[in-house]
Design an enzyme around this catalytic site. Structure first.
Site, mmCIF file in Angstrom:
data_model
loop_
_atom_site.group_PDB
_atom_site.id
_atom_site.type_symbol
_atom_site.label_atom_id
_atom_site.label_comp_id
_atom_site.label_asym_id
_atom_site.label_seq_id
_atom_site.Cartn_x
_atom_site.Cartn_y
_atom_site.Cartn_z
ATOM 1 N N ALA A 180 0.821 -1.216 0.000
ATOM 2 C CA ALA A 180 0.000 0.000 0.000
ATOM 3 C C ALA A 180 0.858 1.270 0.000
ATOM 4 O O ALA A 180 2.082 1.212 0.143
ATOM 5 C CB ALA A 180 -0.917 -0.020 1.206
ATOM 6 N N HIS A 181 0.187 2.397 -0.103
ATOM 7 C CA HIS A 181 0.896 3.688 -0.208
ATOM 8 C C HIS A 181 1.774 3.969 1.013
ATOM 9 O O HIS A 181 1.390 3.715 2.133
ATOM 10 C CB HIS A 181 -0.058 4.857 -0.459
ATOM 11 C CG HIS A 181 -1.256 4.953 0.414
ATOM 12 N ND1 HIS A 181 -2.214 5.925 0.242
ATOM 13 C CD2 HIS A 181 -1.685 4.190 1.450
ATOM 14 C CE1 HIS A 181 -3.145 5.773 1.141
ATOM 15 N NE2 HIS A 181 -2.859 4.742 1.880
ATOM 16 N N ASN A 182 2.950 4.497 0.710
ATOM 17 C CA ASN A 182 3.906 4.948 1.731
ATOM 18 C C ASN A 182 4.530 3.808 2.548
ATOM 19 O O ASN A 182 5.247 4.066 3.514
ATOM 20 C CB ASN A 182 3.265 5.965 2.683
ATOM 21 C CG ASN A 182 2.949 7.275 1.992
ATOM 22 O OD1 ASN A 182 1.893 7.423 1.387
ATOM 23 N ND2 ASN A 182 3.889 8.205 2.039
#
Lengths: 359, 359, 359
Positions: A250-252
């Protein structure tokens, strides 16, 4: 199809041919295989006495054996004798692997006429670009890199030296891939992270996802994975990481160097996995946690808190493997415990009754 | 769009038309639907009294009913009476399904001008090749096979008679697909298995994956699955196997004939699933184990050991379904047990105290 | 690449520039970033005292701060002062996001010459069609919609106004997508549902899947998801639903409006999820059940029965979160309980022995 005669092959591995039928020295070998599966035109090896019985039945054109190997009566294969059969075989595996790599990749400097390459893209002269590939504005493709058929690069994607993207890989705007990476077919890098603000009526407003994805050097990513772009900043896959198929990052999120993750595992937003972690399949990590270096997480675990010490973890929620085993063992005894507990209660009641009557 | 008049449709299923308005016999039918959802131009059926109330409200152009059906007052649909409404309806479903198949597939012998087919590929004259398809060197495509838009075949892939590959399917080098298979969009066959040797510093060296994938006859594989090539030898999906979406099959795994697996399940390396297994969704199998024939594994189970007997299994780790149910039931009683146990301890203490004071 | 000078940027957000070096007003800003990661040419903000220490070390070209912010000694960045730094920054995020959107999308009315569009398709003049896109017979594409490279639409697909399909998305025959939807790369809509009738010998006969998929307005679907067509009727994703990556939605399922589902979750056939549900990652739902509105299901849960009341659920099988926590806590005490239970049994035996000897 590249081929080797048995004679050339024996020279290549420095072996001695042992056969009664000299005519067979010219037979062609086109691949390697396990002794139980090998067929005509294939070479195999014997290093383990457990498999010796297959020497009689195999259809392999030749078998690499050591100097002490006693041929069985019904042997049909040519023998090649070497000091270390397994190492000689591995050398052949790498030889045929190189051939295979050449055959599936477009060759150095190749540009298929159906590829669409933007004028503003910088493509090294030795990079190869397959059929129906899209290379958009501002992309840069390093020396010896190869984009297989149907790869789509959005704007400003950079691909390092010698990296290979297999068919239909998609890299969204700004994705950066280092050197010597291998990305398997159908993987999507840089799609929007899953970020929404909830309105009072329960509907959602999208939070723009304008960060990017950075894949460092020597990373391998399996087929049909998804690695999302950061909301702001970068999702980072550090050097040497190896990912199996159908993995979601997922993001980051950040994956530390030389970490390996098996298929169908998911890492939620902003979670940081340490270096040299070994994560099994179908594991889930919640968001905003971290793991230490050298952590091992077993299959189907659900990691809901940071793992601050190296060690082996298991379960959903994940705990130390030792505790998980204890709980699992205890759980198996639980139905029996419930029975015994009821019996014990009755006994105690009886004892109380007796005591009261005797007092 | 293929259409049938109500009159022709009634003839096709051997039914009798029952309507006061003869003009409607020429109305066109273009599809089938459930009675509660059917709209203009659609045919539906009634076989279950529970749904009879929909006869009054449905917008279906006609309803297939049995000879005893009593039309409601407000009926707007034409009735077609047959002895067995459900079977007549299934015949129509298959009729429209055939039409649907024709419409999405390129027709026999079709070659889209944007397809890239290597000179050395052998493509049967009756096979159809959609837009932007890649057929590389040494491929062979059987009679009546269909490759939808964006399919990518690497070198030496063979596709059997009548098999259909939906859009953007990717087959790596050497993948072999049998006859009458159906592979849904986005699935990747033959990507590298996940095999690495660990160096002393915790980094990885890739183990070449030079085996292949063999899909036997009559196999269906869902969308966005990944079936990896073997390290050596073959990953094998035996005849008649049915796989749902997003399934992962690792290198050197073997799925026995007529086994069915639901979505998001993963099978690790070298594991052998028996014949006619029924595996539910989100199940995981560790590597190097096997299951017997006729095994059933329920959803989200984690199979960590070979299942040597047919039967139903559940849980993570998977155990017999009966044991899993007992444990689950016991677990529900555990919080109560803990309370009662503490009470019992106190009681026993009291009893001891009493006994000591009385002695 | 769109750029703004610091001066223009300050005007855009209505801020006051605070710098000793007037020459820097002409410096170009090309993106936004977090203060700890921001580099040259990027703007960041400070709204939380916790991050104030980064003001000294950041390489950001400028920092948006409030009117009270005290610049540290080593500050290199230009300051822009506003009343509400976070809101000003969000305005810039949206500005650069719009730029990003423009850069990755083909522009209004764009038709790449390699796109294949059937004569019978109706494509709005303002829709944009990327390279190697396929738009088959009978499709309709609304105003302002954008199909990125490699998208494949089978026959009779409709795409509403302003919807964006990213690279290599596949929509099977008859898929209907509403307005303002965003479908990420590699997702497959409308593949056959997983439906088979078992023959007496354990082999399968395919049940035709001739329904369709309906995606309502304002839906976002992540990368490499699979949403299957209905057997009959429709699989429905209601308005405002947000799906993460690698999600599987089976035939005839219905997702209620404004429901959000995290990555790798699967919903089995004919299951109806209520409105405004919040479903975490790696959750599984069995078929033919339903959930109430406003249900929350936590990660890795396995929902095996309908959830008829709103609330929070967890576990496999899923139960109320409170019960799941109690069981988990009890389970942690179970190994200790087993020990204590054995001790208690011994004690009771002793007590009985004492009582008998004393009586």
């Amino acid at each position: 199809m590249t081929q080797l005669s048995i004679q050339t092959l024996a020279m290549y591995i420095g072996g001695t041919i042992d056969t009664a039928d000299q005519a067979r020295l010219e037979d062609s070998i086109h691949g390697v295989n396990k002794i139980e599966d090998a067929g005509e035109g294939e070479v195999t090896f014997l290093a383990n006495a457990k498999y010796a019985r297959f020497a009689e039945t195999t259809h392999a054109a030749c078998i690499i054996v050591d100097h002490d190997f006693q041929p069985p009566t019904g042997l049909r294969s040519v023998l090649i004798r070497v000091a270390q059969p397994q190492q000689a075989f591995l050398k052949l595996v790498q030889y045929f692997e190189a051939r295979y790599r050449t055959s599936i990749q477009t060759t150095s400097g190749f540009r298929h006429p159906t590829a669409v390459v933007a004028d503003s893209a910088r493509v090294d002269a030795t990079a190869s670009i397959g059929a129906h590939v899209i290379v958009s504005n501002g992309c840069s493709i390093g020396a010896g890199a190869a984009l297989h058929s149907g790869v789509v690069l959005y704007d400003n994607v950079s691909i390092g030296e010698g990296s290979v993207l297999h068919a239909n890989v998609v890299c969204y705007d700004g994705t950066r891939i280092g050197a010597r990476c291998l990305i398997h077919a159908g993987t999507v890098l840089g799609a929007d992270g899953f970020g929404f603000a909830e309105r009072t009526d329960g509907s959602f407003e999208k939070i723009p996802q304008i960060g990017t994805v950075v894949i460092e050097d020597d990373v391998e990513i399996g087929a049909n994975c998804t690695i999302d772009r950061a909301a702001l900043g970068s999702t980072v896959i550090e050097q040497g990481v190896k990912l199996d198929n159908l993995i979601h990052i997922a993001h980051n999120a950040v994956l530390g160097e030389h970490t390996a993750i098996a298929a169908q595992t998911g890492v939620s937003g902003s979670t940081r996995i340490g270096k040299r972690n070994r994560i099994a399949g179908q594991v889930g990590f919640v968001g905003h946690i971290s793991t230490s270096d050298n952590v091992v997480v077993l299959a189907q675990s659900g990691v809901s808190k940071s793992l601050d010490n190296k060690g082996v973890y298991f379960g959903s929620p994940a705990k130390s493997h030792a505790d998980a085993l204890k709980q699992e063992a205890a759980l198996r005894q639980l139905p029996q415990l419930l029975k015994e507990f009821r019996a014990l209660k009755t006994e105690l009641e009886n004892l109380k009754a007796q005591q009261q009557s005797s007092s």
